[in-house]
Design a protein around this motif. Sequence first.
Motif: not given
Length: 138
Positions: A107-109, A113-125, A130-138
């Motif tokens: 779960p930490t990984f 990963t979501v943290q990195m996605i948010n990093y990229y999104r912040a860098m592009t404005g 975003l947060s993970e939808d654990v039900g959809a991730s399965a």
Amino acid sequence: MVSTRARDALSALFFAGLLLAPGAYARAAGPPAPAHLVDLGPAPLADPASLPVAPLAPVSRGIGLVVDTSNRQQVVNLFNTVYTPALAVPGNWNGSTASCNPGTVSPTFGSATVQMINYYRAMTGLPADLSEDVGASA
């Protein structure tokens, strides 16, 4: 085990589509394209009055991570406090390619990963909340 480099590369490829400028897919000068690669032209426009469903109202979202990309120190700080720590999280994948077992990652990984996605999104404005939808991730 999925390496952090692989995760980083996949994240970058995923978000590359968000970074392309209009016309980025334009064909280079040269011989004409084969018939199956000819541009289709602009997409047709729908008349809003003829749409069967009323358009959805925009959903208000929080902004999450914010960075002024013209400020070098803010970019460095975001990289050091968000991106770099996310790379250090081990995946702990428990699947198997030999037996076609998809397995799971820690779960930490997933959070990293979501943290990195948010990093990229912040860098592009883009909104970087975003947060993970654990039900959809399965």
